[in-house]
Design an enzyme around this catalytic site. Structure first.
Site, PDB file in Angstrom:
ATOM      1  N   PRO A   9       0.786  -1.226   0.000  1.00 47.13           N
ATOM      2  CA  PRO A   9       0.000   0.000   0.000  1.00 47.13           C
ATOM      3  C   PRO A   9       0.830   1.295   0.000  1.00 47.13           C
ATOM      4  O   PRO A   9       1.856   1.377   0.670  1.00 47.13           O
ATOM      5  CB  PRO A   9      -0.831  -0.095   1.290  1.00 47.13           C
ATOM      6  CG  PRO A   9      -0.129  -1.082   2.143  1.00 47.13           C
ATOM      7  CD  PRO A   9       0.521  -2.050   1.193  1.00 47.13           C
ATOM      8  N   ASN A  10       0.328   2.235  -0.763  1.00 44.29           N
ATOM      9  CA  ASN A  10       0.879   3.595  -0.861  1.00 44.29           C
ATOM     10  C   ASN A  10       2.190   3.691  -1.642  1.00 44.29           C
ATOM     11  O   ASN A  10       2.699   4.786  -1.854  1.00 44.29           O
ATOM     12  CB  ASN A  10       1.039   4.239   0.532  1.00 44.29           C
ATOM     13  CG  ASN A  10      -0.285   4.328   1.258  1.00 44.29           C
ATOM     14  OD1 ASN A  10      -1.242   4.871   0.705  1.00 44.29           O
ATOM     15  ND2 ASN A  10      -0.387   3.777   2.450  1.00 44.29           N
ATOM     16  N   ARG A  17       4.644  11.035  -2.215  1.00 44.50           N
ATOM     17  CA  ARG A  17       4.535  10.629  -0.828  1.00 44.50           C
ATOM     18  C   ARG A  17       5.821  10.898  -0.048  1.00 44.50           C
ATOM     19  O   ARG A  17       6.864  10.312  -0.345  1.00 44.50           O
ATOM     20  CB  ARG A  17       4.275   9.118  -0.847  1.00 44.50           C
ATOM     21  CG  ARG A  17       4.198   8.494   0.471  1.00 44.50           C
ATOM     22  CD  ARG A  17       4.170   6.989   0.369  1.00 44.50           C
ATOM     23  NE  ARG A  17       4.007   6.454   1.707  1.00 44.50           N
ATOM     24  CZ  ARG A  17       4.296   5.239   2.055  1.00 44.50           C
ATOM     25  NH1 ARG A  17       4.740   4.384   1.156  1.00 44.50           N
ATOM     26  NH2 ARG A  17       4.128   4.848   3.290  1.00 44.50           N
ATOM     27  N   TYR A  22      11.028   8.920   1.112  1.00 45.65           N
ATOM     28  CA  TYR A  22      10.997   7.924   0.043  1.00 45.65           C
ATOM     29  C   TYR A  22      11.595   8.412  -1.279  1.00 45.65           C
ATOM     30  O   TYR A  22      11.666   7.641  -2.239  1.00 45.65           O
ATOM     31  CB  TYR A  22       9.553   7.454  -0.184  1.00 45.65           C
ATOM     32  CG  TYR A  22       8.956   6.811   1.052  1.00 45.65           C
ATOM     33  CD1 TYR A  22       9.424   5.575   1.513  1.00 45.65           C
ATOM     34  CD2 TYR A  22       7.954   7.442   1.791  1.00 45.65           C
ATOM     35  CE1 TYR A  22       8.901   4.985   2.654  1.00 45.65           C
ATOM     36  CE2 TYR A  22       7.423   6.861   2.936  1.00 45.65           C
ATOM     37  CZ  TYR A  22       7.901   5.639   3.362  1.00 45.65           C
ATOM     38  OH  TYR A  22       7.385   5.053   4.493  1.00 45.65           O
ATOM     39  N   ASN A  73       8.013  -5.721  -0.905  1.00 40.90           N
ATOM     40  CA  ASN A  73       7.964  -4.596   0.021  1.00 40.90           C
ATOM     41  C   ASN A  73       6.502  -4.529   0.487  1.00 40.90           C
ATOM     42  O   ASN A  73       5.666  -3.957  -0.214  1.00 40.90           O
ATOM     43  CB  ASN A  73       8.382  -3.290  -0.651  1.00 40.90           C
ATOM     44  CG  ASN A  73       8.384  -2.121   0.332  1.00 40.90           C
ATOM     45  OD1 ASN A  73       7.851  -2.227   1.443  1.00 40.90           O
ATOM     46  ND2 ASN A  73       8.970  -1.010  -0.070  1.00 40.90           N
ATOM     47  N   ALA A  76       3.155  -0.862   4.766  1.00 37.34           N
ATOM     48  CA  ALA A  76       2.615  -0.838   6.141  1.00 37.34           C
ATOM     49  C   ALA A  76       2.215  -2.223   6.638  1.00 37.34           C
ATOM     50  O   ALA A  76       2.249  -2.487   7.847  1.00 37.34           O
ATOM     51  CB  ALA A  76       1.424   0.116   6.206  1.00 37.34           C
ATOM     52  N   HIS A  79       4.255  -4.518   9.161  1.00 38.88           N
ATOM     53  CA  HIS A  79       4.225  -4.405  10.618  1.00 38.88           C
ATOM     54  C   HIS A  79       2.968  -5.007  11.242  1.00 38.88           C
ATOM     55  O   HIS A  79       2.814  -4.965  12.465  1.00 38.88           O
ATOM     56  CB  HIS A  79       4.360  -2.922  11.007  1.00 38.88           C
ATOM     57  CG  HIS A  79       5.391  -2.195  10.188  1.00 38.88           C
ATOM     58  ND1 HIS A  79       6.724  -2.564  10.188  1.00 38.88           N
ATOM     59  CD2 HIS A  79       5.299  -1.156   9.306  1.00 38.88           C
ATOM     60  CE1 HIS A  79       7.389  -1.771   9.352  1.00 38.88           C
ATOM     61  NE2 HIS A  79       6.546  -0.915   8.809  1.00 38.88           N
ATOM     62  N   ASP A  86       1.943 -15.951   6.614  1.00 40.70           N
ATOM     63  CA  ASP A  86       1.425 -17.316   6.450  1.00 40.70           C
ATOM     64  C   ASP A  86       1.355 -17.729   4.980  1.00 40.70           C
ATOM     65  O   ASP A  86       1.622 -18.887   4.650  1.00 40.70           O
ATOM     66  CB  ASP A  86       0.028 -17.437   7.085  1.00 40.70           C
ATOM     67  CG  ASP A  86       0.090 -17.521   8.609  1.00 40.70           C
ATOM     68  OD1 ASP A  86       1.191 -17.725   9.158  1.00 40.70           O
ATOM     69  OD2 ASP A  86      -0.971 -17.385   9.248  1.00 40.70           O
ATOM     70  N   GLU A  97      12.885  -9.509   1.460  1.00 42.22           N
ATOM     71  CA  GLU A  97      12.072  -8.357   1.878  1.00 42.22           C
ATOM     72  C   GLU A  97      12.881  -7.077   1.643  1.00 42.22           C
ATOM     73  O   GLU A  97      14.076  -7.050   1.919  1.00 42.22           O
ATOM     74  CB  GLU A  97      11.783  -8.520   3.377  1.00 42.22           C
ATOM     75  CG  GLU A  97      11.063  -7.363   4.027  1.00 42.22           C
ATOM     76  CD  GLU A  97      10.929  -7.553   5.547  1.00 42.22           C
ATOM     77  OE1 GLU A  97      11.548  -8.501   6.110  1.00 42.22           O
ATOM     78  OE2 GLU A  97      10.237  -6.744   6.171  1.00 42.22           O
ATOM     79  N   HIS A  99      12.802  -2.634   1.971  1.00 41.05           N
ATOM     80  CA  HIS A  99      12.180  -1.369   2.379  1.00 41.05           C
ATOM     81  C   HIS A  99      13.041  -0.230   1.857  1.00 41.05           C
ATOM     82  O   HIS A  99      14.268  -0.275   1.991  1.00 41.05           O
ATOM     83  CB  HIS A  99      12.077  -1.271   3.908  1.00 41.05           C
ATOM     84  CG  HIS A  99      11.225  -2.357   4.477  1.00 41.05           C
ATOM     85  ND1 HIS A  99       9.862  -2.341   4.368  1.00 41.05           N
ATOM     86  CD2 HIS A  99      11.565  -3.508   5.079  1.00 41.05           C
ATOM     87  CE1 HIS A  99       9.386  -3.452   4.916  1.00 41.05           C
ATOM     88  NE2 HIS A  99      10.387  -4.179   5.344  1.00 41.05           N
ATOM     89  N   SER A 101      13.019   2.943   2.944  1.00 37.30           N
ATOM     90  CA  SER A 101      13.550   3.732   4.066  1.00 37.30           C
ATOM     91  C   SER A 101      14.248   2.815   5.071  1.00 37.30           C
ATOM     92  O   SER A 101      14.117   1.582   5.015  1.00 37.30           O
ATOM     93  CB  SER A 101      12.407   4.474   4.767  1.00 37.30           C
ATOM     94  OG  SER A 101      11.520   3.543   5.370  1.00 37.30           O
ATOM     95  N   ARG A 106      13.277   4.239  12.460  1.00 37.21           N
ATOM     96  CA  ARG A 106      12.023   5.011  12.486  1.00 37.21           C
ATOM     97  C   ARG A 106      11.191   4.670  13.730  1.00 37.21           C
ATOM     98  O   ARG A 106      11.721   4.195  14.721  1.00 37.21           O
ATOM     99  CB  ARG A 106      11.276   4.798  11.159  1.00 37.21           C
ATOM    100  CG  ARG A 106      12.094   5.336   9.957  1.00 37.21           C
ATOM    101  CD  ARG A 106      11.362   5.158   8.647  1.00 37.21           C
ATOM    102  NE  ARG A 106      10.152   5.962   8.604  1.00 37.21           N
ATOM    103  CZ  ARG A 106       9.203   5.825   7.673  1.00 37.21           C
ATOM    104  NH1 ARG A 106       9.348   4.920   6.715  1.00 37.21           N
ATOM    105  NH2 ARG A 106       8.134   6.587   7.697  1.00 37.21           N
ATOM    106  N   ARG A 110       7.179   0.518  13.712  1.00 35.46           N
ATOM    107  CA  ARG A 110       7.769  -0.063  12.494  1.00 35.46           C
ATOM    108  C   ARG A 110       8.851  -1.099  12.825  1.00 35.46           C
ATOM    109  O   ARG A 110       9.482  -1.653  11.930  1.00 35.46           O
ATOM    110  CB  ARG A 110       8.366   1.022  11.602  1.00 35.46           C
ATOM    111  CG  ARG A 110       7.335   1.977  11.036  1.00 35.46           C
ATOM    112  CD  ARG A 110       7.941   2.939  10.027  1.00 35.46           C
ATOM    113  NE  ARG A 110       7.158   4.159   9.976  1.00 35.46           N
ATOM    114  CZ  ARG A 110       6.088   4.348   9.192  1.00 35.46           C
ATOM    115  NH1 ARG A 110       5.697   3.410   8.362  1.00 35.46           N
ATOM    116  NH2 ARG A 110       5.425   5.480   9.223  1.00 35.46           N
TER     117      ARG A 110
HETATM  118  C1  DQA Z   1       8.242   0.983   3.764  1.00 37.79           C
HETATM  119  C2  DQA Z   1       8.352   1.241   5.272  1.00 37.79           C
HETATM  120  C3  DQA Z   1       7.016   0.999   5.952  1.00 37.79           C
HETATM  121  O1  DQA Z   1       7.123   1.217   7.345  1.00 37.79           O
HETATM  122  C4  DQA Z   1       5.975   1.957   5.400  1.00 37.79           C
HETATM  123  O2  DQA Z   1       4.716   1.708   5.984  1.00 37.79           O
HETATM  124  C5  DQA Z   1       5.908   1.942   3.923  1.00 37.79           C
HETATM  125  C6  DQA Z   1       7.144   1.812   3.137  1.00 37.79           C
HETATM  126  C7  DQA Z   1       9.552   1.338   3.022  1.00 37.79           C
HETATM  127  O3  DQA Z   1       9.675   0.942   1.877  1.00 37.79           O
HETATM  128  O4  DQA Z   1      10.421   2.016   3.583  1.00 37.79           O
HETATM  129  O5  DQA Z   1       4.843   2.126   3.345  1.00 37.79           O
HETATM  130  O6  DQA Z   1       7.995  -0.389   3.541  1.00 37.79           O
END
Ligand code: DQA
Length: 144
Positions: A9-10, A17, A22, A73, A76, A79, A86, A97, A99, A101, A106, A110
């Site tokens: 998401p996002n 954003r 980011y 990735n 959110a 977390h 699963d 995995e 990320h 950031s 942070r 997180r």
């Molecule tokens: C994220 C870090 C997450 O905590 C956050 O909710 C994101 C992006 C990152 O790529 O740094 O949406 O996964």
């Protein structure tokens, strides 16, 4: 070798954003770079982005027998989502995995990553380059 790159998401809002966290490059640029990095490594890739947790679970389930590896990735959902953890365990596909950031520097909320309980590696704080690192780590693992 075929890998699935999942963004949660996002991440479709990259560029707009929180650019201080980011960066100012958008999701389309991230996709182009990932396709380029996979091609350089001689790997095929499919990119998938959704804002919905269940859609990530469905996509991971559908990856069974179709993909050799996953870069994820979960944004959110990292977390909060036991369901994504699963699903990864259910299909047992090697996963890295990533990320953008440095989540470990942070907020307290997180600091938990459910996906990291399954992932081969967690890459954080490298910006878009982290996806390249993840693609290469996955290739190295799959070639073992
Ligand atoms: C994220 C870090 C997450 O905590 C956050 O909710 C994101 C992006 C990152 O790529 O740094 O949406 O996964």
């Amino acid at each position: 070798m075929k890998i699935l790159i999942i963004n949660g998401p996002n991440l479709n809002m990259l560029g707009l954003r929180e650019p201080g966290i980011y960066g100012d490059r958008n999701y389309a640029t991230l996709c182009t770079l990932c396709e380029q990095w996979c091609a350089e490594e001689g790997m095929e890739c499919e990119l998938f982005q959704t804002n919905h947790e269940g859609a990530i679970v469905d996509k991971i389930q559908e990856a069974y027998g179709r993909f050799d590896g996953i870069v994820i990735n979960p944004a959110a959902y990292t977390h909060t989502s036991v369901a994504i953890l699963d699903a990864l365990k259910a299909v047992s596909i090697p996963t890295v995995e990533v990320h953008i950031s440095k989540v470990s520097d942070r907020e307290a909320f997180r600091q938990i990553s459910y996906v990291s309980l399954y992932a081969l590696r967690t890459i954080e704080g490298m910006g878009f380059e982290g996806y390249r690192e993840a693609i290469c780590a996955l290739k190295k693992h799959l070639n073992k």
